[in-house]
Each structure stands twice: as C-alpha cells, then as structure tokens.
Motif scaffolding. Structure first.
Motif, PDB file in Angstrom:
ATOM      1  N   TYR A   1     -44.445 -43.350  28.904  1.00  0.00           N
ATOM      2  CA  TYR A   1     -44.153 -42.742  27.673  1.00  0.00           C
ATOM      3  C   TYR A   1     -42.804 -42.587  27.024  1.00  0.00           C
ATOM      4  O   TYR A   1     -42.254 -42.453  25.958  1.00  0.00           O
ATOM      5  CB  TYR A   1     -44.540 -41.211  27.610  1.00  0.00           C
ATOM      6  CG  TYR A   1     -46.000 -40.734  27.285  1.00  0.00           C
ATOM      7  CD1 TYR A   1     -46.641 -41.530  26.337  1.00  0.00           C
ATOM      8  CD2 TYR A   1     -47.248 -40.941  28.745  1.00  0.00           C
ATOM      9  CE1 TYR A   1     -48.243 -41.354  26.239  1.00  0.00           C
ATOM     10  CE2 TYR A   1     -48.611 -41.056  28.401  1.00  0.00           C
ATOM     11  CZ  TYR A   1     -49.041 -41.032  27.141  1.00  0.00           C
ATOM     12  OH  TYR A   1     -50.264 -41.192  26.829  1.00  0.00           O
TER      13      TYR A   1
ATOM     14  N   ILE B   1     -41.911 -38.474  20.528  1.00  0.00           N
ATOM     15  CA  ILE B   1     -42.740 -37.899  22.093  1.00  0.00           C
ATOM     16  C   ILE B   1     -41.751 -37.381  22.923  1.00  0.00           C
ATOM     17  O   ILE B   1     -40.654 -37.139  22.801  1.00  0.00           O
ATOM     18  CB  ILE B   1     -43.036 -39.680  22.829  1.00  0.00           C
ATOM     19  CG1 ILE B   1     -44.145 -40.670  22.141  1.00  0.00           C
ATOM     20  CG2 ILE B   1     -42.785 -39.183  24.386  1.00  0.00           C
ATOM     21  CD1 ILE B   1     -44.548 -41.557  22.831  1.00  0.00           C
TER      22      ILE B   1
ATOM     23  N   GLU C   1     -44.212 -33.966  27.920  1.00  0.00           N
ATOM     24  CA  GLU C   1     -44.910 -35.162  29.138  1.00  0.00           C
ATOM     25  C   GLU C   1     -44.752 -34.933  30.568  1.00  0.00           C
ATOM     26  O   GLU C   1     -45.355 -35.555  31.024  1.00  0.00           O
ATOM     27  CB  GLU C   1     -44.644 -36.821  28.580  1.00  0.00           C
ATOM     28  CG  GLU C   1     -44.728 -36.739  26.825  1.00  0.00           C
ATOM     29  CD  GLU C   1     -46.145 -37.346  26.529  1.00  0.00           C
ATOM     30  OE1 GLU C   1     -47.166 -36.848  27.752  1.00  0.00           O
ATOM     31  OE2 GLU C   1     -46.613 -36.593  25.575  1.00  0.00           O
TER      32      GLU C   1
END
Length: 289
Positions: free
Chosen positions: A123, A134, A139
């Motif tokens: 990611y 993102i 994450e």
C-alpha cells in the motif's frame, strides 16, 4: 331501460371510482397533477433499468476479484514465503526440531512478519504510484491486525499437520483438517487481536457481531491457503497429493526457490477458495464487499 338521470348517476359513480383507483397508484410524495402512466410505459422503464442493475452486479463481482488479487499479492504470497523462510532459519540456523514449540512459534512469527511487511509495502507503493489518498497509518493498523491473526494460524500449521500425518490419514483428510484447523486459528486470532488492539489502535475495530461475520468468511479463505500449503510436503503420500506436481518442494530444492513455491501454494489455495466465495456469496455478505 334506465332513465337519463340514472345513467348520469351511474356514470358519475364510475368516474369517482376510476379516479380513486388511479389515485391509489400515485406515490404519496408525488404532486397531484402528475399524470398516470400506462402499464406499457412502466414495462419499458423496467426493461431500460435492467442493464443498469446488471452493470452494478457485475461491478460488485469485479470489485471482489480485484480485492482478492490485491490481498493475494500483498499478504498471502508473503505469508507463505515468510513461513518457509522462518522454517529454514529455525531448523538450519537456530537448531529447532520441526516438532518443537520453538519451531512452531518461529514459523508463526515469520508468517506474521510476511503479512505485516507485505501489506504495508504494497500500500505504500500503491500510494506513491496511483492513489495518494491512501492513509498509511490506517494500513499499518490493518497489517498489524492481520499479521496477529496470521501468527496464530502460522504457529498452528506445523503441529496440526504433524498430528494429522501421525494418524496416517489419507492426504485429503490431512488437507481438509489443516484447512479447518488453521482457518479456525486465524479466526480466533482475529477476534483476540480486535479485543486487545482496538484500544490503542484507532483503525482497528473492536469485536462486533457484524465484523465477526466478515472475519469468519475471510478465515475460510485463509484456511484454503493453509490447506494447499500441505501440498508442499512432497514426502507424505505423494501418490495421493494432487498438488505435488505444482507446489511440491522436493529434496534438494534451493532455499529461495522453496520459499517462492511456498508462497505460490498459499496463493493458489487462497485464490481457489476465495473465487468460489466471490461467486456464491450474496452481495454485501462477504468480507471483500
């Protein structure tokens, strides 16, 4: 015959009934001046709407397979690669016997590291290349949650396989038992990790009924990955091992190649299991919706 007055009365009654019938078809929030459409027009509307509905369903199915592919690349392959790498370190460099608790814990740790590192690296690369929105903190938390569950299933794998093979079970029973047992271990690990980590890590949800269902469907697919990993053992009943030709790790296989084969086996198992779930689970009921 009816008189003209009676006829007018009947016509007026019929008109009022007909108006009430049409009014009952009008939505409550619609203006009273709205015209009543015929059934032919309504049928046309349904026909015109059908491709849009079908497109939404196809998009939902496509999204499931896109997520499946991302998870395979970012977590499932690294998990198998990490497990096999740590098994080599545990046996050849640390001197742990394959049937020892230290060996099981080391391989579980390698599995977890593979998931955590694979997830965050994937990611981070995706953020840099195609999607700047993102949130890497989020994450990292997701990777920690999934890595914690992978530690449980990765630790359970070798002892479970040893027990099943020690019972001289056919390959398919070892395969199925590992699928079920490691899938259950992953699920329990997820629930425990949610309980422990949801406090300090804001992007990890605490256990709930809703996420218990998605955790369970994900765990079934993870079980498939661990079941196919059994196929890497080329020494146990090779004539029954339907995976030995594809992912069997033979004696003399270079370590790096063996790690890649291990990652391939878990990927194959996950994709096989998840593809079936993608096709049969109703919309909104699978973990990757």
């Amino acid at each position: 015959m009816l008189s003209s007055a009676s006829s007018r009365t009947l016509l007026n009654i019929g008109s009022r009934i007909q108006c009430r019938q049409f009014a009952s078809l009008t939505p409550p929030n619609a203006p009273t001046s709205r015209k009543v459409h015929s059934s032919t027009k309504a049928d046309a509307d349904v026909v015109e709407a059908s491709p849009a509905i079908e497109k939404v369903e196809q998009s939902s199915l496509a999204k499931r397979f896109i997520v499946t592919a991302e998870v395979t690349v970012s977590k499932i392959f690294p998990a198998g690669f990490g497990w096999q790498t740590s098994s080599i370190i545990a046996e050849n460099h640390l001197g742990y016997a394959p049937d020892s608790a230290a060996f099981a814990l080391t391989t579980g740790f390698g599995d977890a590291v593979g998931v955590l590192v694979g997830h965050t690296a994937f990611y981070a690369a995706k953020k840099a290349a195609v999607d700047s929105s993102i949130d890497m903190e989020k994450e990292a938390h997701v990777g920690l949650l999934l890595g914690s569950a992978a530690f449980c299933s990765g630790t359970a794998w070798q002892p479970l396989v040893d027990v099943l093979q020690g019972m001289n079970l056919p390959f398919m029973q070892v395969f199925a038992g590992t699928w079920a047992g490691c899938g259950a271990a992953f699920y329990l690990g997820l629930r425990a990790a949610r309980t422990i980590l949801s406090g300090p890590f804001k992007y990890i949800q605490e256990p709930s009924y809703e996420n218990s269902k998605t955790d369970m469907s994900l765990s079934v697919a993870i079980g498939g990955a661990t079941g196919f990993f059994v196929g890497t053992d080329a020494s146990y009943l090779p004539s029954q091992n339907f995976l030995v030709g594809a992912v069997g790790i033979q004696d003399g296989t270079p370590d790096l190649v063996g790690c890649a084969i291990a990652g391939t086996s878990t990927s194959l198992g996950f994709v096989t299991a998840q593809s079936g779930m993608n096709m049969v689970f109703p919309k909104g009921k699978c973990w990757n919706d």
